[in-house]
Structure formats: C-alpha cells, structure tokens
Design a protein around this motif. Structure first.
Motif, short mmCIF file in Angstrom:
data_model
loop_
_atom_site.label_atom_id
_atom_site.label_comp_id
_atom_site.label_asym_id
_atom_site.label_seq_id
_atom_site.Cartn_x
_atom_site.Cartn_y
_atom_site.Cartn_z
N SER A 38 1.06 -1.58 -0.39
CA SER A 38 -0.07 -0.29 -0.35
C SER A 38 0.88 1.46 -0.48
O SER A 38 0.62 2.16 1.07
CB SER A 38 -0.91 0.26 1.51
N ASP A 78 -0.90 -0.53 -4.03
CA ASP A 78 -2.10 -1.17 -4.35
C ASP A 78 -2.22 -1.60 -5.89
O ASP A 78 -1.43 -0.34 -6.71
CB ASP A 78 -3.04 -0.98 -3.28
N LEU A 79 -3.10 -2.73 -6.30
CA LEU A 79 -3.66 -2.51 -7.58
C LEU A 79 -4.82 -3.38 -7.55
O LEU A 79 -4.89 -4.13 -6.25
CB LEU A 79 -2.86 -3.83 -8.91
N ASN A 82 -6.27 -8.05 -7.33
CA ASN A 82 -6.28 -8.72 -7.02
C ASN A 82 -5.70 -10.46 -7.45
O ASN A 82 -4.78 -10.63 -7.38
CB ASN A 82 -6.88 -9.56 -6.39
N ASN A 102 1.52 -14.06 7.03
CA ASN A 102 0.23 -14.46 7.56
C ASN A 102 -0.89 -14.25 7.20
O ASN A 102 -2.32 -13.63 7.99
CB ASN A 102 0.88 -13.91 9.31
N PHE A 123 3.24 -13.00 17.29
CA PHE A 123 3.59 -12.70 18.09
C PHE A 123 3.42 -11.63 19.48
O PHE A 123 2.65 -10.67 18.86
CB PHE A 123 5.09 -12.13 18.63
N ARG A 125 -0.12 -10.88 19.59
CA ARG A 125 -1.03 -11.08 18.79
C ARG A 125 -1.78 -9.21 19.74
O ARG A 125 -3.03 -8.71 18.64
CB ARG A 125 -1.71 -11.31 18.01
#
Ligand code: NAD
Length: 169
Positions: A38, A78-79, A82, A102, A123, A125
């Motif tokens: 981004s 970004d595009l 996807n 992840n 870790f 989170r």
C-alpha cells in the motif's frame, strides 16, 4: 545460489511483532526483501505514514538489529485487481524464492501463483497489532513500548503523532 525471501506488509508502523518475524525467518534465507505494501497510501488513520517514512522505519530498525544478511526495501503500490497482484509484486521486487506472510489474502494469492509461501507464528497479537498501536498513538497511550526505538525516532522526526491525531478528528 542465494535464497532470497520476501516479507510483505504495510508496516503502519513497523512494530515489535514484525521485528520478531524477522528474527524468526532470517536464518532461513541469505537475503531478505521488505515489500512495503500500500505504498501509495498515507495520511489516513489506517495508513498514516508514507512509503518513504516506512522505508526509514524498516531501514533504521534493521540497522539496529545488526543482521548479518543483505536486505532490500521496495515500496509496492496496491492494484485494484487481486488476480494480477503477485505478478505486479514480482515485477518490482528483486527476484525471490519464498514469500513470508500470515495475511490470508496474501497467502492465497501467492499459492494461486505457485509461489512458495511460509507462515510464521503470531507474537503477542493482542498488543503487537498495527491497528492497536495506531489507536494508542491517537489516544496518547504508550505506543512506544510496542515498536523498536528506531521507529520512535522516525515518528518524532516526522511529527507523526501530531499527524495521526489531526487526521483522526
Ligand atoms: P501488516 O503490516 O499488517 O503485516 C505484515 C505481516 O506481519 C503480515 O504477514 C502479518 O500477519 C504479520 N504480523 C503482524 N503482526 C504480527 C505479530 N504480532 N506477530 C507475527 N506476525 C505479525 O501488513 P499486511 O496487511 O499483511 O500487508 C499486506 C500488503 O499487501 C498490504 O499493503 C495490502 O494492501 C497488499 N496487498 C495488495 C493487494 C492488491 O493490491 N490487490 C492484494 C493483496 C495484498
């Protein structure tokens, strides 16, 4: 031939969870590319920092980690399609053998493009999450505890807390 990995993220901001991911994967690769996702976004509560500011956060944090590994930092915009995003990443980044993420969408897109993708543990989170850290920045909380010292310095240099508080109003 060197094994080169790609770690893709928005790094808004680069935090201690990202740093722990780096510690986790650094032994598996000879070189590591940081894809700053981004890259065109900034000055919003979700994406407060520019690509250049995030390059500074990553570069200075890695410097302080004194890694014995060649690293590259590549901003990636970004595009809105996807299905061709992995080709877009490959067209910008140094060639890589394995991608680390992840993020379920990122994992899915790499798998569909037959690129090896590896996950790492999450870790702490509850606290090491960009949205939580940005919230602490907005509220004047202790965000500094969750990021490398180098990120604290970059945020101070760019007057980042004033910015995120102003745009959140
Ligand atoms: P992020 O900065 O939130 O996270 C980067 C990586 O670190 C992720 O894999 C995340 O799971 C991991 N991580 C975060 N906190 C962690 C913790 N505490 N412990 C361990 N790991 C942790 O970035 P992200 O949202 O995953 O970045 C994906 C980027 O790819 C975004 O910029 C997105 O826009 C881009 N993207 C773009 C397209 C498109 O343009 N079409 C498609 C897919 C992805």
């Amino acid at each position: 031939m060197a094994t080169r990995g790609l770690l893709i993220g928005r790094f808004q901001p680069f935090h201690n969870g990202h740093a722990q991911v780096v510690e986790e994967i650094i032994g598996d690769v000879d070189e590591l590319v940081f894809g700053i996702g981004s890259a065109g976004d900034s000055h919003t509560v979700r994406n407060p920092f520019t690509a250049g500011e995030r390059v500074m956060m990553v570069t200075k944090s890695l410097e302080a980690m004194e890694l014995d590994t060649t690293t590259y930092t590549v901003p990636i915009e970004d595009l809105n399609r996807n299905s061709v995003w992995v080709s877009h990443v490959q067209s910008i980044s140094p060639e890589f053998d394995v991608a680390y993420s992840n993020n379920p969408l990122v994992i899915q897109l790499f798998i569909e493009s037959s690129v090896e993708v590896r996950q790492t543990p999450m870790f702490n989170r509850d606290e090491l999450k960009g949205s939580e850290i940005r919230e602490l920045m907005v509220e004047g909380g202790d965000w500094e505890a969750h990021v490398p010292d180098a990120v604290v310095d970059v945020v101070a240099e760019i007057n980042g807390i004033q910015r995120i508080q102003a745009i959140s109003r």
